[in-house]
Motif scaffolding. Structure first.
Motif, PDB file in Angstrom:
ATOM      1  N   PRO A 167       8.237   8.871 -19.225  1.00 57.77           N
ATOM      2  CA  PRO A 167       9.554   8.535 -19.796  1.00 57.77           C
ATOM      3  C   PRO A 167       9.457   7.916 -21.189  1.00 57.77           C
ATOM      4  O   PRO A 167      10.283   8.220 -22.070  1.00 57.77           O
ATOM      5  N   MET A 168       8.448   7.093 -21.413  1.00 57.41           N
ATOM      6  CA  MET A 168       8.293   6.492 -22.742  1.00 57.41           C
ATOM      7  C   MET A 168       7.972   7.552 -23.779  1.00 57.41           C
ATOM      8  O   MET A 168       8.483   7.514 -24.898  1.00 57.41           O
ATOM      9  N   VAL A 169       7.132   8.512 -23.408  1.00 62.14           N
ATOM     10  CA  VAL A 169       6.763   9.576 -24.348  1.00 62.14           C
ATOM     11  C   VAL A 169       7.980  10.430 -24.678  1.00 62.14           C
ATOM     12  O   VAL A 169       8.214  10.772 -25.841  1.00 62.14           O
ATOM     13  N   GLU A 170       8.769  10.762 -23.657  1.00 63.14           N
ATOM     14  CA  GLU A 170       9.966  11.572 -23.898  1.00 63.14           C
ATOM     15  C   GLU A 170      10.963  10.820 -24.784  1.00 63.14           C
ATOM     16  O   GLU A 170      11.567  11.408 -25.687  1.00 63.14           O
ATOM     17  N   LYS A 171      11.112   9.535 -24.538  1.00 63.26           N
ATOM     18  CA  LYS A 171      12.021   8.727 -25.348  1.00 63.26           C
ATOM     19  C   LYS A 171      11.531   8.675 -26.788  1.00 63.26           C
ATOM     20  O   LYS A 171      12.313   8.801 -27.731  1.00 63.26           O
ATOM     21  N   LEU A 172      10.234   8.503 -26.966  1.00 58.15           N
ATOM     22  CA  LEU A 172       9.655   8.473 -28.302  1.00 58.15           C
ATOM     23  C   LEU A 172       9.846   9.807 -29.016  1.00 58.15           C
ATOM     24  O   LEU A 172      10.168   9.852 -30.204  1.00 58.15           O
ATOM     25  N   GLN A 173       9.665  10.906 -28.286  1.00 59.54           N
ATOM     26  CA  GLN A 173       9.877  12.228 -28.885  1.00 59.54           C
ATOM     27  C   GLN A 173      11.321  12.393 -29.339  1.00 59.54           C
ATOM     28  O   GLN A 173      11.581  12.931 -30.417  1.00 59.54           O
ATOM     29  N   GLN A 206      13.328  10.039 -30.235  1.00 61.47           N
ATOM     30  CA  GLN A 206      13.549   9.193 -31.398  1.00 61.47           C
ATOM     31  C   GLN A 206      12.905   9.774 -32.652  1.00 61.47           C
ATOM     32  O   GLN A 206      13.385   9.556 -33.762  1.00 61.47           O
ATOM     33  N   LEU A 207      11.817  10.504 -32.488  1.00 63.66           N
ATOM     34  CA  LEU A 207      11.112  11.058 -33.647  1.00 63.66           C
ATOM     35  C   LEU A 207      11.688  12.387 -34.130  1.00 63.66           C
ATOM     36  O   LEU A 207      11.393  12.809 -35.245  1.00 63.66           O
ATOM     37  N   LYS A 208      12.492  13.067 -33.298  1.00 58.04           N
ATOM     38  CA  LYS A 208      13.061  14.352 -33.711  1.00 58.04           C
ATOM     39  C   LYS A 208      13.877  14.244 -35.002  1.00 58.04           C
ATOM     40  O   LYS A 208      13.671  15.038 -35.919  1.00 58.04           O
ATOM     41  N   PRO A 209      14.805  13.285 -35.100  1.00 55.17           N
ATOM     42  CA  PRO A 209      15.546  13.191 -36.374  1.00 55.17           C
ATOM     43  C   PRO A 209      14.631  12.882 -37.561  1.00 55.17           C
ATOM     44  O   PRO A 209      14.828  13.407 -38.656  1.00 55.17           O
ATOM     45  N   LEU A 210      13.643  12.048 -37.326  1.00 51.34           N
ATOM     46  CA  LEU A 210      12.712  11.710 -38.398  1.00 51.34           C
ATOM     47  C   LEU A 210      11.922  12.939 -38.837  1.00 51.34           C
ATOM     48  O   LEU A 210      11.764  13.188 -40.027  1.00 51.34           O
ATOM     49  N   SER A 211      11.450  13.722 -37.858  1.00 50.74           N
ATOM     50  CA  SER A 211      10.665  14.909 -38.215  1.00 50.74           C
ATOM     51  C   SER A 211      11.526  15.936 -38.936  1.00 50.74           C
ATOM     52  O   SER A 211      11.065  16.576 -39.880  1.00 50.74           O
ATOM     53  N   SER A 212      12.771  16.103 -38.509  1.00 49.51           N
ATOM     54  CA  SER A 212      13.635  17.059 -39.210  1.00 49.51           C
ATOM     55  C   SER A 212      13.961  16.550 -40.610  1.00 49.51           C
ATOM     56  O   SER A 212      14.051  17.335 -41.557  1.00 49.51           O
ATOM     57  N   ASN A 213      14.108  15.240 -40.766  1.00 49.73           N
ATOM     58  CA  ASN A 213      14.360  14.654 -42.080  1.00 49.73           C
ATOM     59  C   ASN A 213      13.165  14.883 -42.998  1.00 49.73           C
ATOM     60  O   ASN A 213      13.320  15.259 -44.162  1.00 49.73           O
TER      61      ASN A 213
END
Length: 129
Positions: free
Chosen positions: A70-76, A78-85
């Motif tokens: 669950p922590m990994v999925e939550k982190l992913q 959270q990082l999706k907008p950052l990676s697209s940015n």
């Protein structure tokens, strides 16, 4: 002046010896905890056989995976907008670099072809026919 230096030295020795005695009193308790932990670990490993150890290790890894998933999925998420940015910023930069490098690559390719043609022509002229 000498009396002052002696007083400072005696005070420093008293404070230092007191701090050492505090460390000596605290260290055995911590050392006992660490020793007990490793002794228990060794005792447990002695009583566990090969296949049982493998099964326990697999169970532990599965349990750890269940906790961290669950922590990994939550982190992913959270990082999706950052990676697209980052991707939005990198694409124009990459296009700019490619636009600047393309003429240089073309020029280098032309020079290499010219050198190879020169070497081939010179070799043909040197070799007897």
């Amino acid at each position: 002046m000498k009396f002052f230096l002696i007083a400072v030295l005696v005070t420093a020795l008293a404070i230092g010896s007191e701090s050492v005695s505090l460390v000596k009193r605290d260290a055995p308790a911590e050392l006992e905890k660490i020793t007990k932990y490793f002794q228990d670990l060794v005792d447990n490993l002695k009583h566990v056989e090969g296949p049982e150890l493998v099964n326990k290790a697999n169970a532990y890894f599965e349990q750890s995976r269940a906790q961290f998933q669950p922590m990994v999925e939550k982190l992913q998420e959270q990082l999706k907008p950052l990676s697209s940015n980052i991707e939005d910023h990198i694409k124009p930069l990459a296009a700019s670099v490619q636009a600047q490098v393309a003429p240089l690559a073309s020029m280098i390719q032309t020079h290499v072809e010219d050198v190879l043609k020169f070497v081939a022509d010179t070799s043909k002229a040197i070799l007897p026919q």
